[in-house]
Design an enzyme around this catalytic site. Structure first.
Site, PDB file in Angstrom:
ATOM      1  N   ASP A 124       0.857  -1.191   0.000  1.00  0.00           N
ATOM      2  CA  ASP A 124       0.000   0.000   0.000  1.00  0.00           C
ATOM      3  C   ASP A 124       0.894   1.242   0.000  1.00  0.00           C
ATOM      4  O   ASP A 124       2.115   1.140  -0.137  1.00  0.00           O
ATOM      5  CB  ASP A 124      -0.958  -0.030   1.196  1.00  0.00           C
ATOM      6  CG  ASP A 124      -0.245  -0.037   2.550  1.00  0.00           C
ATOM      7  OD1 ASP A 124       0.974   0.280   2.610  1.00  0.00           O
ATOM      8  OD2 ASP A 124      -0.895  -0.361   3.552  1.00  0.00           O
ATOM      9  N   ALA A 125       0.309   2.390   0.173  1.00  0.00           N
ATOM     10  CA  ALA A 125       1.058   3.651   0.122  1.00  0.00           C
ATOM     11  C   ALA A 125       2.126   3.745   1.216  1.00  0.00           C
ATOM     12  O   ALA A 125       3.110   4.460   1.066  1.00  0.00           O
ATOM     13  CB  ALA A 125       0.103   4.838   0.228  1.00  0.00           C
TER      14      ALA A 125
END
Length: 147
Positions: free
Chosen positions: A22-23
């Site tokens: 994810d980010a």
């Protein structure tokens, strides 16, 4: 990769790529299921049964149910050890117990169980696991009990 024995389940090595995270650089939870799917596929391959070959024999393995528990995050570039251990074999299904561990320190990241059904390619109706595959699992260390 190594064969499943009474003391050690089959293990598949993989690496965490940017696309898996994810980010924040942490593996997105659903990707652990993908890592485990790959380990189950490689387990079959290690026994001499490729998924493409089985599909040509009117046989697919489909996940009937899954359960996963998450313990710690994997991160970008981690090397993972993903096990795929058959703990039960019935007429038309296999139950796998699986773990994902970080190779560097053997930390348990995720674990789960998957019931995988053997079905016909055309109509997705249950069909018996072929005898050759059953034999291969038993000869690789799966106890014949649980049938």
């Amino acid at each position: 990769m190594r064969a499943e024995t009474a003391g050690q389940p089959f293990t598949h090595r993989c690496r965490v790529y940017y696309e898996d995270t994810d980010a924040g650089g942490i593996v997105y939870y659903v990707n652990y299921l993908k890592f485990m799917e790959r380990a189950r596929t490689e387990r079959l391959r290690s026994l001499g049964f490729a998924q493409s070959q089985l599909a040509g024999q009117d046989l697919l393995f489909v996940v009937h149910s899954s359960e996963a528990r998450y313990h710690a995050p994997a991160r970008l570039d981690d090397e993972l050890l993903v096990t795929a251990e058959v703990v039960e074999m019935k007429r038309a299904s296999l139950r796998f117990r699986q773990q994902v561990r970080r190779a560097q320190d053997d930390l348990l990241l995720c674990e789960g169980q998957f019931l995988v059904a053997c079905v016909r390619t055309e109509n997705l109706k249950p069909r018996p696991i072929p005898e050759a595959l059953r034999t291969a699992f038993v000869e690789s260390g799966l106890p014949p009990a649980g049938e």
